[in-house]
Design an enzyme around this catalytic site. Structure first.
Site, PDB file in Angstrom:
ATOM      1  N   GLY A  93       0.277   2.914   1.238  1.00  0.00           N
ATOM      2  CA  GLY A  93       0.830   4.187   0.808  1.00  0.00           C
ATOM      3  C   GLY A  93       2.303   4.386   1.078  1.00  0.00           C
ATOM      4  N   GLY A 118       4.828   2.965  -0.455  1.00  0.00           N
ATOM      5  CA  GLY A 118       5.641   2.912  -1.670  1.00  0.00           C
ATOM      6  C   GLY A 118       6.074   1.521  -2.092  1.00  0.00           C
ATOM      7  N   LYS A 119       5.397   0.483  -1.611  1.00  0.00           N
ATOM      8  CA  LYS A 119       5.786  -0.894  -1.912  1.00  0.00           C
ATOM      9  C   LYS A 119       5.754  -1.213  -3.407  1.00  0.00           C
ATOM     10  CE  LYS A 119       2.552  -2.603   0.547  1.00  0.00           C
ATOM     11  NZ  LYS A 119       2.007  -1.255   0.869  1.00  0.00           N
ATOM     12  N   THR A 121       5.726   0.856  -5.972  1.00  0.00           N
ATOM     13  CA  THR A 121       6.720   1.666  -6.681  1.00  0.00           C
ATOM     14  C   THR A 121       8.103   1.051  -6.568  1.00  0.00           C
ATOM     15  OG1 THR A 121       5.468   3.718  -6.343  1.00  0.00           O
ATOM     16  CG2 THR A 121       7.832   3.941  -6.792  1.00  0.00           C
ATOM     17  N   GLU A 158       0.819  -7.146  -5.554  1.00  0.00           N
ATOM     18  CA  GLU A 158      -0.378  -7.349  -4.758  1.00  0.00           C
ATOM     19  C   GLU A 158      -1.616  -7.192  -5.636  1.00  0.00           C
ATOM     20  OE1 GLU A 158      -2.180  -5.799  -0.491  1.00  0.00           O
ATOM     21  OE2 GLU A 158      -0.967  -4.434  -1.675  1.00  0.00           O
ATOM     22  N   GLN A 188      -9.779 -10.409   4.033  1.00  0.00           N
ATOM     23  CA  GLN A 188      -8.557 -11.026   4.534  1.00  0.00           C
ATOM     24  C   GLN A 188      -8.375 -12.452   4.013  1.00  0.00           C
ATOM     25  OE1 GLN A 188      -7.300  -7.773   5.631  1.00  0.00           O
ATOM     26  NE2 GLN A 188      -6.025  -9.482   6.237  1.00  0.00           N
ATOM     27  N   ASP A 227       5.565  -7.631  -3.779  1.00  0.00           N
ATOM     28  CA  ASP A 227       4.880  -6.475  -3.213  1.00  0.00           C
ATOM     29  C   ASP A 227       3.943  -6.968  -2.109  1.00  0.00           C
ATOM     30  OD1 ASP A 227       3.269  -4.291  -2.683  1.00  0.00           O
ATOM     31  OD2 ASP A 227       2.558  -4.040  -4.730  1.00  0.00           O
ATOM     32  N   ARG A 228       4.357  -6.797  -0.865  1.00  0.00           N
ATOM     33  CA  ARG A 228       3.661  -7.221   0.364  1.00  0.00           C
ATOM     34  C   ARG A 228       3.723  -8.731   0.569  1.00  0.00           C
ATOM     35  NH1 ARG A 228      -1.279  -3.982   1.672  1.00  0.00           N
ATOM     36  NH2 ARG A 228       0.167  -2.784   2.928  1.00  0.00           N
ATOM     37  N   ASP A 232      -0.651  -9.859   6.247  1.00  0.00           N
ATOM     38  CA  ASP A 232      -2.079 -10.140   6.382  1.00  0.00           C
ATOM     39  C   ASP A 232      -2.396 -10.669   7.782  1.00  0.00           C
ATOM     40  OD1 ASP A 232      -3.014  -9.600   3.645  1.00  0.00           O
ATOM     41  OD2 ASP A 232      -1.704 -11.261   3.116  1.00  0.00           O
TER      42      ASP A 232
END
Length: 207
Positions: free
Chosen positions: A10, A12-13, A15, A31, A54, A78-79, A84
């Site tokens: 949540g 904002g990654k 976006t 992601e 995972q 994104d991430r 992880d």
């Protein structure tokens, strides 16, 4: 060049990934969420599905990193794979939602993977408070996220801060509570202004 965006659920990654890709003409790497076969089950029973989820993310993220390493494009991701292994899996283990046996197995696999790939050229960390994360999660209205526990988000935030405090690579931290880049053009300009300065040094270093 590999630019990665890190942050809690949540923050904002996605976006910011979309906005930076559009602004700079970079190749986005998102992601895998909407087509994740474990995510809905995971939020219903985290202990049962934590290891499966995972491993799924680790597999997908490793493939992404290998692909990024082979391209000449500038990629914004994104991430990261680090989140992880350094954030989500340890948090699940600490909360008793992943067994020590599974956690050790997972960690050994991660270390093997990381011996084959490098770190991002630049990491952008979206720092966010729990109230802001909850508001963002509620606003986007994903059904499977409705049951996310506050203690789970809090544990993740603590892990993020621990990880970022010892991060050795090139790092840009953005306060996602005060810089609302998603719906404020002036705030997005603040992000790109700072990023332009970082990129100037980064491009120079890569030459």
């Amino acid at each position: 060049m590999h630019i990665a965006i890190a942050g809690n659920i949540g923050s904002g990654k996605t976006t910011l990934t979309k906005m930076l890709a559009a602004h700079y003409g970079w190749l986005p790497k998102y992601e895998s969420v909407d087509f994740n076969p474990y995510l809905s089950d995971y939020y219903e029973d985290m202990e049962r599905w934590s290891f499966n989820l995972q491993i799924y993310f680790l597999n997908k993220r490793f493939k992404d990193v290998v692909e990024i390493s082979k391209t000449d494009d500038i990629v914004v991701q994104d991430r990261t794979i680090f989140e992880d292994a350094r954030i989500f899996a340890p948090n699940l283990h600490d909360m008793g939602l992943m067994s020590t046996r599974d956690f050790e197995n997972y960690s050994e696999l991660f270390e093997l993977m990381m011996s084959m790939v490098g770190m991002p050229d630049l990491l952008i960390y979206l720092r966010s408070s729990i109230p802001n994360l909850v508001a963002q999660i509620q606003r986007r209205g994903r059904e499977y996220e409705k049951g996310i526990r506050i203690d789970y988000l809090t544990g993740l935030n603590n892990k993020y801060e621990e990880w970022i405090s010892g991060y050795k690579g090139r790092l840009l931290v953005i306060d996602a509570d005060t810089i609302k880049f998603g719906n404020n053009a002036e705030d997005f300009a603040k992000v790109t202004d700072v990023l332009d300065a970082e990129l100037f040094g980064l491009f120079a270093a890569k030459q």
